[in-house]
Design an enzyme around this catalytic site. Structure first.
Site, PDB file in Angstrom:
ATOM      1  N   ASP A 142       0.815  -1.208   0.000  1.00 56.30           N
ATOM      2  CA  ASP A 142       0.000   0.000   0.000  1.00 56.30           C
ATOM      3  C   ASP A 142       0.855   1.266   0.000  1.00 56.30           C
ATOM      4  OD1 ASP A 142      -2.418   1.369  -0.076  1.00 56.30           O
ATOM      5  OD2 ASP A 142      -3.332   0.091   1.448  1.00 56.30           O
ATOM      6  N   GLY A 167      15.771  -3.505   5.006  1.00 56.75           N
ATOM      7  CA  GLY A 167      16.599  -4.293   4.103  1.00 56.75           C
ATOM      8  C   GLY A 167      17.979  -4.523   4.694  1.00 56.75           C
ATOM      9  N   GLU A 190       6.952  -0.721  11.553  1.00 52.52           N
ATOM     10  CA  GLU A 190       8.335  -0.836  11.081  1.00 52.52           C
ATOM     11  C   GLU A 190       8.889  -2.185  11.528  1.00 52.52           C
ATOM     12  OE1 GLU A 190      10.327   1.252   9.349  1.00 52.52           O
ATOM     13  OE2 GLU A 190       8.865   2.875   9.117  1.00 52.52           O
TER      14      GLU A 190
END
Length: 275
Positions: A142, A167, A190
């Protein structure tokens, strides 16, 4: 080219990476990097992959991606809405039907760097997907969500608005964030530092998860780190400090749901019924 051949090439050149510049890329390395990008985008090579014993991180893929940065020159790039100046090309550059041929819907200005895999029937709202990321089939990423380098997203995963999935490319062999099949990640959450969210878990909005975040099971009182169990419903909470003065953020497993319950009540009802 086979994976074993590419891995050997990356390992050999990694020991001499200071000699690699955009003006001096050995032919063997250039061919291996071109192969790697293609295989990453097709989903045949991944930064991490599931095995019967859990997930395995492939450090040689991370090595190859880092060597790609050393071999590329920063250059201007032209897009429909804006221009860029970067080393890594956008995946759909110059191909108007690129995403339709892959059976994906991509809303502008969603950005996917080359070397990321986007599964069939996945929808990308204005979001960002970095090199080496893997997103499975039938997902929704989204608006304003970011999928970091090497992150692994399973099938039928809903990443809500403003979510950050961390990442990792270095140190080599570091585990990426893994979101397994059928998970729901609530808005503005997060997830970073190699967290694994196992199949079917539901995370409420505003949940922050890192390697040192306590994950507390409300029913058993047990505390764990790094893994959200299958079908867990997880909300933000606080963990009392030792001195009783300050409380620290934690993730609280409030209950678990089975497939029948999920189908009957839907994700939104699950998040509203936490008692």
């Amino acid at each position: 080219m086979q994976a074993t051949e590419a891995r050997k090439i990356f390992d050999d050149f990694w020991d001499h990476q200071e000699d690699i510049t955009p003006d001096a890329v050995p032919v063997a390395l250039d061919e291996a990097l071109t192969w790697l990008i293609r295989e990453l985008e097709n989903g045949r090579v991944r930064v991490a992959s599931p095995t019967p014993d859990g997930w395995t991180t492939h450090g040689w893929v991370q090595t190859g991606i880092q060597l790609l940065f050393r071999s590329r020159r920063t250059r201007p790039m032209t897009g429909m809405l804006q221009n860029w100046y970067d080393k890594i090309q956008l995946q759909s550059a110059g191909e108007p039907d690129y995403w339709s041929r892959r059976h994906c819907r991509v809303a502008p200005p969603a950005t996917v760097r080359e070397g990321a895999h986007i599964g069939a029937h996945t929808v990308l709202m204005p979001s960002y997907v970095n090199i080496g990321a893997y997103i499975g089939d039938d997902c929704l990423i989204d608006t304003w969500s970011t999928i970091g380098s090497g992150a692994q997203i399973g099938n039928r995963v809903h990443i809500s608005g403003g979510v950050g999935i961390g990442g990792v490319l270095e140190p080599i062999q570091s585990a990426p964030v893994i979101i397994e099949d059928d998970c729901f990640i609530g808005a503005r959450s997060e997830i970073a530092e190699g967290i694994t969210v196992h199949r079917g878990a539901v995370l409420a909005m505003g949940l922050f998860l890192g390697g040192s975040t306590r994950i507390v099971d409300r029913q058993s009182g047990t505390v764990s780190y790094g893994h959200i169990p299958e079908n867990a419903v997880v909300v933000p909470g606080t963990y009392p400090g030792r001195d009783g003065r300050y409380a620290l953020h934690c993730a609280v497993i409030v209950k678990r749901v089975d497939t029948k319950t999920r189908q009957r009540v839907g994700l939104n009802a699950i998040l509203r019924d936490l008692e």
